[in-house]
Design a protein around this motif. Structure first.
Motif, mmCIF file in Angstrom:
data_model
loop_
_atom_site.group_PDB
_atom_site.id
_atom_site.type_symbol
_atom_site.label_atom_id
_atom_site.label_comp_id
_atom_site.label_asym_id
_atom_site.label_seq_id
_atom_site.Cartn_x
_atom_site.Cartn_y
_atom_site.Cartn_z
ATOM 1 N N PRO A 139 -9.411 5.910 7.857
ATOM 2 C CA PRO A 139 -9.410 4.798 6.900
ATOM 3 C C PRO A 139 -8.754 5.168 5.569
ATOM 4 O O PRO A 139 -8.829 6.306 5.105
ATOM 5 C CB PRO A 139 -10.904 4.505 6.691
ATOM 6 N N HIS A 140 -8.127 4.171 4.971
ATOM 7 C CA HIS A 140 -7.622 4.241 3.603
ATOM 8 C C HIS A 140 -7.972 2.931 2.912
ATOM 9 O O HIS A 140 -8.162 1.898 3.565
ATOM 10 C CB HIS A 140 -6.095 4.395 3.573
ATOM 11 N N GLN A 141 -8.014 2.943 1.600
ATOM 12 C CA GLN A 141 -8.096 1.686 0.880
ATOM 13 C C GLN A 141 -6.806 0.904 1.111
ATOM 14 O O GLN A 141 -5.726 1.481 1.257
ATOM 15 C CB GLN A 141 -8.299 1.949 -0.609
ATOM 16 N N LEU A 142 -6.925 -0.404 1.139
ATOM 17 C CA LEU A 142 -5.754 -1.231 1.425
ATOM 18 C C LEU A 142 -4.656 -1.010 0.395
ATOM 19 O O LEU A 142 -3.462 -1.069 0.726
ATOM 20 C CB LEU A 142 -6.163 -2.705 1.460
ATOM 21 N N SER A 143 -5.033 -0.694 -0.836
ATOM 22 C CA SER A 143 -4.028 -0.421 -1.868
ATOM 23 C C SER A 143 -3.202 0.823 -1.534
ATOM 24 O O SER A 143 -2.044 0.935 -1.952
ATOM 25 C CB SER A 143 -4.701 -0.241 -3.231
ATOM 26 N N ASP A 144 -3.788 1.768 -0.765
ATOM 27 C CA ASP A 144 -3.054 2.964 -0.356
ATOM 28 C C ASP A 144 -1.964 2.652 0.661
ATOM 29 O O ASP A 144 -1.042 3.456 0.857
ATOM 30 C CB ASP A 144 -3.997 3.998 0.287
ATOM 31 N N LYS A 145 -2.066 1.503 1.317
ATOM 32 C CA LYS A 145 -1.132 1.158 2.385
ATOM 33 C C LYS A 145 0.066 0.355 1.882
ATOM 34 O O LYS A 145 0.875 -0.121 2.679
ATOM 35 C CB LYS A 145 -1.864 0.368 3.481
ATOM 36 N N GLN A 146 0.170 0.202 0.580
ATOM 37 C CA GLN A 146 1.299 -0.542 0.016
ATOM 38 C C GLN A 146 2.528 0.365 -0.050
ATOM 39 O O GLN A 146 2.431 1.555 -0.299
ATOM 40 C CB GLN A 146 0.963 -1.056 -1.378
ATOM 41 N N GLY A 147 3.694 -0.224 0.180
ATOM 42 C CA GLY A 147 4.939 0.533 0.134
ATOM 43 C C GLY A 147 5.578 0.618 1.494
ATOM 44 O O GLY A 147 5.349 -0.233 2.368
ATOM 45 N N GLY A 148 6.410 1.665 1.674
ATOM 46 C CA GLY A 148 7.139 1.817 2.925
ATOM 47 C C GLY A 148 6.901 3.165 3.562
ATOM 48 O O GLY A 148 5.823 3.751 3.448
ATOM 49 N N ALA A 149 7.943 3.694 4.194
ATOM 50 C CA ALA A 149 7.817 4.936 4.949
ATOM 51 C C ALA A 149 7.516 6.132 4.054
ATOM 52 O O ALA A 149 6.899 7.109 4.507
ATOM 53 C CB ALA A 149 9.097 5.188 5.739
ATOM 54 N N ALA A 150 7.924 6.077 2.789
ATOM 55 C CA ALA A 150 7.683 7.201 1.881
ATOM 56 C C ALA A 150 6.383 7.056 1.109
ATOM 57 O O ALA A 150 5.656 8.035 0.928
ATOM 58 C CB ALA A 150 8.852 7.361 0.916
ATOM 59 N N LYS A 151 6.063 5.855 0.648
ATOM 60 C CA LYS A 151 4.959 5.690 -0.301
ATOM 61 C C LYS A 151 3.635 5.293 0.327
ATOM 62 O O LYS A 151 2.575 5.685 -0.156
ATOM 63 C CB LYS A 151 5.358 4.667 -1.366
ATOM 64 N N ALA A 152 3.641 4.485 1.367
ATOM 65 C CA ALA A 152 2.382 4.049 1.983
ATOM 66 C C ALA A 152 1.724 5.217 2.717
ATOM 67 O O ALA A 152 2.396 6.015 3.366
ATOM 68 C CB ALA A 152 2.636 2.903 2.951
ATOM 69 N N THR A 153 0.417 5.326 2.585
ATOM 70 C CA THR A 153 -0.297 6.393 3.285
ATOM 71 C C THR A 153 -0.344 6.115 4.784
ATOM 72 O O THR A 153 -0.213 4.976 5.232
ATOM 73 C CB THR A 153 -1.727 6.537 2.759
ATOM 74 N N SER A 154 -0.536 7.180 5.547
ATOM 75 C CA SER A 154 -0.573 7.076 7.010
ATOM 76 C C SER A 154 -2.005 7.177 7.506
ATOM 77 O O SER A 154 -2.779 8.015 7.035
ATOM 78 C CB SER A 154 0.263 8.187 7.634
ATOM 79 N N GLY A 155 -2.340 6.319 8.456
ATOM 80 C CA GLY A 155 -3.661 6.327 9.055
ATOM 81 C C GLY A 155 -4.256 4.942 9.082
ATOM 82 O O GLY A 155 -3.952 4.098 8.229
#
Length: 462
Positions: free
Chosen positions: A331-347
């Motif tokens: 799990p990650h906070q939804l805010s961590d999933k913002q961005g693309g291949a470089a910036k968004a967290t994985s998982g």
């Protein structure tokens, strides 16, 4: 406390048959085919029209505690596990602090004893300088040693050849590897940034964390495992080419792996099979076509890859190449999933929906329901030599799940138990539903009613 589960279809050890189970205190006291026993019971569950499985054992989760509890914690994620029919989990070491010292390991056990609703254990993390601790590890308390052979999260990368050799040479337990070649990934990312900008669209994630990166790292792991006769378990395999690496090490890829009901010794099946592999629910369900609709919600490491890779993984569920289905629940906070291949967290969080998602693949003809139980319940117990769990057997701990087909329900935010409160399955309609989860004989989840006060047990091995 004596409980009767009656009129169920029991799926266990390669068979599906009508029957009833009796639970007495923490253990399975009786399994009766075709008829329901008479007598006095403290609780009776009529499982007509339902299937009873052993509780799912998830060999690969990230519950984020300690140090990352804004994303998830042991209480919330073990509750999600129970809602999904998962009664045991093995947690990964990339927390804060990392589980790479004996003290950090012990502190995790104390946290889980206090907070976990289901059964728990923890991988010990390998680093560039902690192999001296291996002889002090209690092999009866932990499933294995986790080795990050490629960059992922938690800064636990081990890619020096000399250290890798030492880990494979001295490991007293199965080594579970995250296999991606960091040098290849870094080159691919640099090229992608030149072509697409500083944060390439997530659709390029499988090009950056590529087939080549996975294959080269997995090839090295297999090479070292064969050199030192190490028990190697490759986590979250994602490519068809990696499956080919397993052919030589697949000593039991014959009738033994596909056998129905021949389980004389729960640890014997994989004793002579030195290299095994896990596939995750996410890599079995999604493919690169789904980035267009789900975006970074399905961004994970290793990346979700092509449809042909997914089909190869699905075939491998039935031919012995894939031994275990896990989730890599992360799990990650939804805010961590913002961005693309470089910036968004994985998982992504998947533990609550792993079993029902795989049952959807049963309905699609990808695998049989008996095989699902082998891959999600029996094999994790056999592979890691879990004591008295993973099967419906008299005298075993009463960890079990009751599921009902043809019962439509939709994933909403209110349904999601993970602390992050999002899922790539949000809005999805399932046809199977988890109705009941028993953990150590305790009726933990009962058709939407959850016992918040109940706790799981530390898992024992070997």
């Amino acid at each position: 406390m004596k409980t009767l589960i009656s009129h169920a279809t029991i799926v266990n050890e390669g068979r599906a048959y009508n029957g009833s189970l009796v639970i007495e205190d923490e253990r399975i006291a009786d399994i009766i085919e075709h008829t329901a026993p008479q007598g006095q019971f403290d609780e009776t569950v009529d499982a007509s029209g339902c299937f009873v499985f052993p509780g799912v054992i998830d060999d690969h989760v990230h519950f984020r505690e300690p140090g990352l509890t804004q994303k998830a914690d042991i209480e919330s994620e073990s509750r999600a596990a129970a809602y999904g029919g998962v009664t045991s989990y093995f947690d990964m070491p990339n927390t804060i602090p990392q589980t790479t010292t004996l003290q950090a390991l012990e502190e995790k056990y104390l946290l889980a004893k206090e907070k976990s609703h289901v059964n728990y254990s923890f991988f010990f993390g390998a680093t560039n300088d902690n192999t001296s601790l291996f002889p002090q590890l209690d092999i009866h308390r932990i499933p294995g040693i986790k080795l990050f052979m490629g960059s992922s999260t938690g800064h636990m990368l081990v890619d020096r050849r000399s250290v890798l050799e030492e880990i494979f040479r001295t490991a007293p337990l199965p080594v579970m590897t995250h296999c991606e070649d960091t040098g290849i990934i870094n080159r691919n990312m640099a090229e992608a940034k030149v072509r697409y900008g500083e944060d390439p669209d997530v659709s390029h994630h499988p090009e950056i964390r590529s087939e080549e990166a996975c294959l080269e790292s997995s090839r090295l792991a297999v090479e070292l495992a064969r050199k030192y006769h190490t028990r190697l378990h490759i986590a979250h395999l994602t490519t068809a080419k990696e499956l080919e690496l397993l052919d030589e090490g697949l000593g039991s890829k014959d009738e033994d792996l596909k056998s129905k009901g021949n389980h004389k010794d729960q640890s014997s099946k994989f004793k002579d099979q030195s290299i095994t592999a896990e596939a995750t629910v996410s890599h079995l369900y999604f493919c690169d076509e789904d980035y267009s609709t789900l975006g970074t919600l399905i961004k994970c490491n290793p990346a979700i890859k092509t449809k042909s890779d997914r089909e190869a993984l699905r075939r491998a569920l039935n031919d012995g190449h894939i031994t275990v289905i896990g989730t890599d629940h992360a799990p990650h906070q939804l805010s961590d999933k913002q961005g693309g291949a470089a910036k968004a967290t994985s998982g992504m969080p998947m533990i609550q929906f792993s079993l029902v998602t795989m049952l959807e693949l049963v309905d699609a003809g990808v695998l049989t329901i008996e095989r699902l139980v082998e891959l999600m319940c029996h094999h994790p117990a056999e592979l890691f030599e879990v004591r008295n769990r993973g099967f419906l057997r008299v005298g075993y701990q009463a960890d079990l799940v009751i599921v009902k087909p043809h019962t439509p329900w939709t994933v909403t935010e209110e349904v999601i138990q993970s602390k992050c409160k999002w899922s790539p399955m949000l809005g999805h309609e399932y046809q199977w539903q988890v109705q009941h989860t028993f953990c150590n004989g305790h009726h933990l989840y009962n058709q939407g009613v959850f016992d918040e006060q109940s706790h799981g047990e530390e898992i024992a091995f070997r």
